[in-house]
Scaffold this motif. Structure first.
Motif, PDB file in Angstrom:
ATOM      1  N   ARG A   1       0.812  -1.215   0.000  1.00  0.00           N
ATOM      2  CA  ARG A   1       0.000   0.000   0.000  1.00  0.00           C
ATOM      3  C   ARG A   1       0.853   1.275   0.000  1.00  0.00           C
ATOM      4  NH1 ARG A   1      -2.606   2.034   5.712  1.00  0.00           N
ATOM      5  NH2 ARG A   1      -0.652   2.363   6.828  1.00  0.00           N
ATOM      6  N   ASP A   2       2.152   1.143   0.254  1.00  0.00           N
ATOM      7  CA  ASP A   2       3.028   2.306   0.379  1.00  0.00           C
ATOM      8  C   ASP A   2       3.177   3.036  -0.949  1.00  0.00           C
ATOM      9  OD1 ASP A   2       4.533   1.594   3.187  1.00  0.00           O
ATOM     10  OD2 ASP A   2       4.173  -0.196   1.974  1.00  0.00           O
ATOM     11  N   ASN A   3       3.465   4.327  -0.852  1.00  0.00           N
ATOM     12  CA  ASN A   3       3.873   5.078  -2.036  1.00  0.00           C
ATOM     13  C   ASN A   3       5.313   4.724  -2.389  1.00  0.00           C
ATOM     14  OD1 ASN A   3       2.226   7.394  -0.152  1.00  0.00           O
ATOM     15  ND2 ASN A   3       1.359   6.813  -2.146  1.00  0.00           N
ATOM     16  N   TRP A   4       6.146   4.555  -1.368  1.00  0.00           N
ATOM     17  CA  TRP A   4       7.525   4.112  -1.581  1.00  0.00           C
ATOM     18  C   TRP A   4       8.060   3.489  -0.300  1.00  0.00           C
ATOM     19  CZ3 TRP A   4       6.202   9.338  -2.437  1.00  0.00           C
ATOM     20  CH2 TRP A   4       6.444  10.192  -1.349  1.00  0.00           C
ATOM     21  N   ILE A   5       9.102   2.673  -0.464  1.00  0.00           N
ATOM     22  CA  ILE A   5       9.760   2.020   0.672  1.00  0.00           C
ATOM     23  C   ILE A   5      11.263   2.242   0.520  1.00  0.00           C
ATOM     24  CG2 ILE A   5      10.143  -0.117   1.947  1.00  0.00           C
ATOM     25  CD1 ILE A   5       7.582  -1.225   0.720  1.00  0.00           C
ATOM     26  N   PHE A   6      11.913   2.676   1.605  1.00  0.00           N
ATOM     27  CA  PHE A   6      13.358   2.912   1.600  1.00  0.00           C
ATOM     28  C   PHE A   6      14.113   1.657   2.040  1.00  0.00           C
ATOM     29  CE2 PHE A   6      11.543   7.154   2.432  1.00  0.00           C
ATOM     30  CZ  PHE A   6      12.137   7.874   1.404  1.00  0.00           C
ATOM     31  N   PHE A   7      15.281   1.450   1.418  1.00  0.00           N
ATOM     32  CA  PHE A   7      16.171   0.346   1.779  1.00  0.00           C
ATOM     33  C   PHE A   7      17.577   0.920   1.986  1.00  0.00           C
ATOM     34  CE2 PHE A   7      12.630  -1.605  -0.290  1.00  0.00           C
ATOM     35  CZ  PHE A   7      12.483  -2.859   0.284  1.00  0.00           C
ATOM     36  N   PRO A   8      17.855   1.478   3.162  1.00  0.00           N
ATOM     37  CA  PRO A   8      19.153   2.121   3.373  1.00  0.00           C
ATOM     38  C   PRO A   8      20.312   1.157   3.538  1.00  0.00           C
ATOM     39  CG  PRO A   8      17.871   2.178   5.387  1.00  0.00           C
ATOM     40  CD  PRO A   8      16.967   1.629   4.318  1.00  0.00           C
ATOM     41  N   GLU A   9      20.042  -0.060   3.979  1.00  0.00           N
ATOM     42  CA  GLU A   9      21.130  -0.973   4.324  1.00  0.00           C
ATOM     43  C   GLU A   9      21.968  -1.342   3.095  1.00  0.00           C
ATOM     44  OE1 GLU A   9      19.355  -3.343   8.166  1.00  0.00           O
ATOM     45  OE2 GLU A   9      18.502  -3.807   6.218  1.00  0.00           O
ATOM     46  N   LYS A  10      23.254  -1.410   3.302  1.00  0.00           N
ATOM     47  CA  LYS A  10      24.202  -1.596   2.205  1.00  0.00           C
ATOM     48  C   LYS A  10      24.021  -2.932   1.487  1.00  0.00           C
ATOM     49  CE  LYS A  10      29.006  -0.374   1.261  1.00  0.00           C
ATOM     50  NZ  LYS A  10      30.287   0.075   1.860  1.00  0.00           N
ATOM     51  N   LYS A  11      23.456  -3.913   2.155  1.00  0.00           N
ATOM     52  CA  LYS A  11      23.335  -5.236   1.539  1.00  0.00           C
ATOM     53  C   LYS A  11      22.352  -5.247   0.371  1.00  0.00           C
ATOM     54  CE  LYS A  11      19.905  -6.963   4.888  1.00  0.00           C
ATOM     55  NZ  LYS A  11      19.633  -8.039   5.870  1.00  0.00           N
ATOM     56  N   TYR A  12      21.488  -4.211   0.287  1.00  0.00           N
ATOM     57  CA  TYR A  12      20.540  -4.134  -0.819  1.00  0.00           C
ATOM     58  C   TYR A  12      21.114  -3.256  -1.925  1.00  0.00           C
ATOM     59  CZ  TYR A  12      17.359  -6.093   2.627  1.00  0.00           C
ATOM     60  OH  TYR A  12      16.782  -6.898   3.573  1.00  0.00           O
ATOM     61  N   ILE A  13      21.038  -3.713  -3.156  1.00  0.00           N
ATOM     62  CA  ILE A  13      21.574  -2.964  -4.282  1.00  0.00           C
ATOM     63  C   ILE A  13      20.726  -1.736  -4.603  1.00  0.00           C
ATOM     64  CG2 ILE A  13      20.340  -4.219  -6.105  1.00  0.00           C
ATOM     65  CD1 ILE A  13      24.046  -3.119  -6.208  1.00  0.00           C
ATOM     66  N   PHE A  14      19.451  -1.768  -4.242  1.00  0.00           N
ATOM     67  CA  PHE A  14      18.537  -0.654  -4.511  1.00  0.00           C
ATOM     68  C   PHE A  14      18.354   0.181  -3.242  1.00  0.00           C
ATOM     69  CE2 PHE A  14      16.385  -4.777  -4.182  1.00  0.00           C
ATOM     70  CZ  PHE A  14      15.702  -4.648  -2.982  1.00  0.00           C
ATOM     71  N   ASN A  15      17.948   1.433  -3.414  1.00  0.00           N
ATOM     72  CA  ASN A  15      17.735   2.286  -2.242  1.00  0.00           C
ATOM     73  C   ASN A  15      16.283   2.659  -2.017  1.00  0.00           C
ATOM     74  OD1 ASN A  15      17.793   3.826  -4.541  1.00  0.00           O
ATOM     75  ND2 ASN A  15      18.870   5.550  -3.653  1.00  0.00           N
ATOM     76  N   ARG A  16      15.414   2.440  -3.044  1.00  0.00           N
ATOM     77  CA  ARG A  16      13.994   2.747  -2.873  1.00  0.00           C
ATOM     78  C   ARG A  16      13.199   1.994  -3.931  1.00  0.00           C
ATOM     79  NH1 ARG A  16      11.856   8.950  -3.091  1.00  0.00           N
ATOM     80  NH2 ARG A  16      12.831   8.776  -5.147  1.00  0.00           N
ATOM     81  N   ILE A  17      11.972   1.603  -3.568  1.00  0.00           N
ATOM     82  CA  ILE A  17      11.059   0.993  -4.532  1.00  0.00           C
ATOM     83  C   ILE A  17       9.706   1.694  -4.430  1.00  0.00           C
ATOM     84  CG2 ILE A  17      12.223  -1.248  -4.435  1.00  0.00           C
ATOM     85  CD1 ILE A  17       9.910  -2.290  -2.722  1.00  0.00           C
ATOM     86  N   SER A  18       8.965   1.645  -5.517  1.00  0.00           N
ATOM     87  CA  SER A  18       7.628   2.251  -5.529  1.00  0.00           C
ATOM     88  C   SER A  18       6.781   1.545  -6.573  1.00  0.00           C
ATOM     89  CB  SER A  18       7.713   3.748  -5.849  1.00  0.00           C
ATOM     90  OG  SER A  18       8.326   3.966  -7.108  1.00  0.00           O
ATOM     91  N   GLU A  19       5.469   1.679  -6.438  1.00  0.00           N
ATOM     92  CA  GLU A  19       4.519   1.191  -7.433  1.00  0.00           C
ATOM     93  C   GLU A  19       3.803   2.375  -8.051  1.00  0.00           C
ATOM     94  OE1 GLU A  19       1.955  -2.562  -6.724  1.00  0.00           O
ATOM     95  OE2 GLU A  19       2.550  -1.893  -4.723  1.00  0.00           O
ATOM     96  N   GLN A  20       3.660   2.366  -9.367  1.00  0.00           N
ATOM     97  CA  GLN A  20       2.941   3.457 -10.023  1.00  0.00           C
ATOM     98  C   GLN A  20       1.507   3.544  -9.513  1.00  0.00           C
ATOM     99  OE1 GLN A  20       4.329   5.733 -12.333  1.00  0.00           O
ATOM    100  NE2 GLN A  20       2.424   6.785 -11.867  1.00  0.00           N
TER     101      GLN A  20
END
Length: 464
Positions: A307-326
Motif C-alpha cells: 500500500r506504500d507510495n515508496w519504501i526505503f532500503f538504506p542498508e548496504k546489503k541491498y543494491i537498490f535504495n527505494r522501490i515504488s509502485e505506479q
C-alpha cells in the motif's frame, strides 16, 4: 516584443516559458530530446503510464497554489504511506522509537534512542559549524541511527558522508525541536513543526501532465517548441548574448536573436557554448559530478504489491535504495490485474554487473524481502538516467558561484533548475525557480536583484 530563448524543456524551462509567454514575450523553447518534461516525464510501457521514479506534488511554498490552479480538477489527494526496511523488518517512516522497541532487540533500540537524545541535548550546547554531511547527521541524530540509516543510504545515493557538504543534510532533513524528537519517537505525534507530508497531490494520468499543461499555456500565447534540437553556439556582442544558433529537427541551422537566455541545461553544457570561458571557471564547473540512476521497471502479475507510495532500503546489503509502485500514485495509470514496480538503483556497486546480472540480484533481494516472487514477474526493463543526482561534495557551492558570477557579467543569461544550478531539488521547487526567473525578467530589474532571488534557491527544504 522581446525574445526569450529557453534552453531545455524540463519542468523548470517550461515554467519559465509558461509565464513569459503569458506576459507577452516571444518565447522559443529549445530541447535536445524528442519529448518534454526532463526527469518529470512519464513513459508508456507495458500498456501503462510510468513516471521516471516516484513524483509527488507538494510544497510549503506559495508555488503549490500556482500548480494547483494550473491543473485544476486534474489532481487527486493521495494519503502518504512510506516505510523503511531495517534489521529484517519494515517500519513506518519517519521512524518511531516505540515501533522499534516492539520489533527489534531492546539493546539496539535503547542504543539508538539514547544516542539520538544525547546528540539532541549536546547540540543545544555545542553550536560549532558542521564540516560535512556525516558531522551534521551524527551531531543531531547520534552515531547509532547514523550508522544504521543515514550513512549507508548516503553511500548508495551520493558518496561517502565525509566527502559530502553539510548543506545536503540541511536540505533533505527537517529538524524537529527536542520536544518533537521525544514525542515523535515515542508516540508518533503529528503536531508542531511539519516534519513530513501527510498527503500530497498527483495527476490521475501521470506526472507528465504538469509539463504538458505548462507547454499548452505557453503555446496558447505564441510560445514555440523546438524538439530534437542541437545548440551550436551562443553569440555575444558588447558583453551581451544577442543570438543563439541551433540545428532543428529537420537538420537545418537556425539563428534566433535573443533579448534574454534562460538556461536549464547542465552547467557544463552551457559553459561550452560560451566563448572564452576562463579555464579556472571551466575547471570548477567540470569538477561538479552527479550520480546516475538506473530505474528497473518490473511488470508484475498482481493487482498490488503493497500500500506504500515508496519504501526505503538504506542498508548496504541491498543494491537498490527505494522501490515504488505506479499504482501507489494513481490506479488509472496501470491496467487492473497487474502492477508495475519501480526499483531505484544508484549504488556504485551496480557497475560490477551486467543488466542481466543486476536484474537477477535485485529480484533475489526483492524476493527475500517478501515484495514479490519470480513467478509473478512477466517482464522487465531498465531505464538509465545520467547524472540524476547532483553530488554535493564539500565546497560545491563555491564552484557553482564561480560560474554564476561569470555569467552574471553578461547581464542577460540566467542558469537555473536542477541541472542548470546543480541544485538537488524536487519538481515543485523547479517550478518555483522558473516562475521567479520569469517574474524577474518581466520586472526589468538589474542583475543585483537577481542575485538576491537566486540565493534563495539554495535554501529549499525537502518535505518527504
Amino acid at each position: 516584443m522581446k525574445t526569450i530563448a529557453v534552453l531545455g524543456a524540463g519542468i523548470t524551462g517550461l515554467a519559465v516559458a509558461w509565464k513569459l509567454s503569458e506576459a507577452g514575450y516571444k518565447v522559443h523553447i529549445i530541447e535536445k530530446d524528442d519529448k518534454i518534461g526532463g526527469m518529470s516525464a512519464s513513459i508508456n510501457l507495458y500498456g501503462s503510464v510510468l513516471d521516471l521514479g516516484p513524483h509527488k506534488i507538494y510544497s510549503r511554498l506559495p508555488v503549490l497554489q500556482d500548480v494547483k490552479e494550473l491543473l485544476k480538477d486534474d489532481l487527486q489527494v493521495i494519503p502518504k504511506y512510506s516505510r523503511i526496511r531495517l534489521f529484517g523488518k519494515y517500519f513506518d517512516y519517519p521512524l518511531k522509537l516505540s515501533e522499534l522497541a516492539l520489533n527489534v532487540n531492546p539493546v539496539i533500540t535503547a542504543g539508538i534512542g539514547m544516542s539520538y537524545l544525547w546528540a539532541a541535548v549536546k547540540k543545544t550546547i555545542n553550536t560549532s559549524e558542521d564540516k560535512n554531511y556525516g558531522d551534521y547527521m551524527v551531531n543531531r541524530f547520534g552515531h547509532k541511527l547514523y550508522n544504521h540509516v543515514f550513512k549507508p543510504y548516503a553511500e548508495k545515493a551520493w558518496d561517502s558522508p565525509s566527502k559530502l557538504d553539510a548543506s545536503l543534510a540541511k536540505s533533505r532533513i527537517v529538524l524537529p525541536s527536542l520536544y518533537e524528537v521525544i514525542k515523535g519517537m515515542l508516540l508518533g505525534g503529528k503536531k508542531g513543526k511539519e516534519l513530513h507530508a501527510e498527503q500530497f497531490y498527483y495527476p490521475p494520468k501521470g506526472i507528465a501532465l504538469v509539463s504538458g499543461r505548462m507547454l499548452e499555456k505557453s503555446k496558447a500565447c505564441g510560445g514555440k517548441l523546438h524538439l530534437n534540437a542541437k545548440i551550436e553556439k551562443i553569440n555575444l556582442k558588447n558583453n551581451k548574448a544577442v543570438s543563439i544558433i541551433f540545428t532543428d529537427e529537420k537538420k537545418q541551422k537556425r539563428t534566433i536573436k535573443t533579448d534574454y537566455i534562460v538556461s536549464t541545461i547542465p552547467m557544463q553544457t552551457l559553459a561550452l557554448l560560451l566563448p572564452d570561458m576562463p579555464k579556472p571557471v571551466m575547471g570548477s564547473v567540470n569538477s561538479l559530478k552527479g550520480r546516475s540512476l538506473d530505474l528497473l521497471y518490473i511488470d508484475v502479475k498482481r493487482d498490488r504489491l503493497f500500500r506504500d507510495n515508496w519504501i526505503f532500503f538504506p542498508e548496504k546489503k541491498y543494491i537498490f535504495n527505494r522501490i515504488s509502485e505506479q499504482k501507489g500514485f494513481s490506479e488509472q495509470t496501470v491496467p487492473k490485474g497487474k502492477t508495475v514496480l519501480c526499483v531505484e538503483i544508484t549504488s556504485p556497486e551496480k557497475e560490477k554487473y551486467t543488466d542481466i546480472e543486476l536484474f537477477g540480484l535485485a529480484v533475489n533481494q526483492l524476493e527475500e524481502c517478501g515484495i514479490l516472487t519470480k513467478a509473478q514477474i512477466a517482464r522487465h526493463k531498465f531505464v538509465h538516467i545520467e547524472n540524476a543526482y547532483p553530488i554535493y561534495s564539500v565546497g560545491y557551492k563555491n564552484k557553482i558561484m564561480q560560474f554564476m558570477t561569470y555569467i552574471d557579467g553578461y547581464g542577460n543569461i540566467l542558469s537555473i533548475g536542477r541541472q542548470g544550478m546543480f541544485n538537488y531539488v524536487g519538481m515543485i521547487d523547479c517550478v518555483d525557480m522558473g516562475l521567479k526567473a520569469a517574474g524577474f525578467i518581466s520586472s526589468g530589474k538589474g542583475i543585483a536583484e537577481w542575485k538576491k532571488i537566486r540565493e534563495g534557491f539554495f535554501n529549499y527544504i525537502t518535505i518527504d
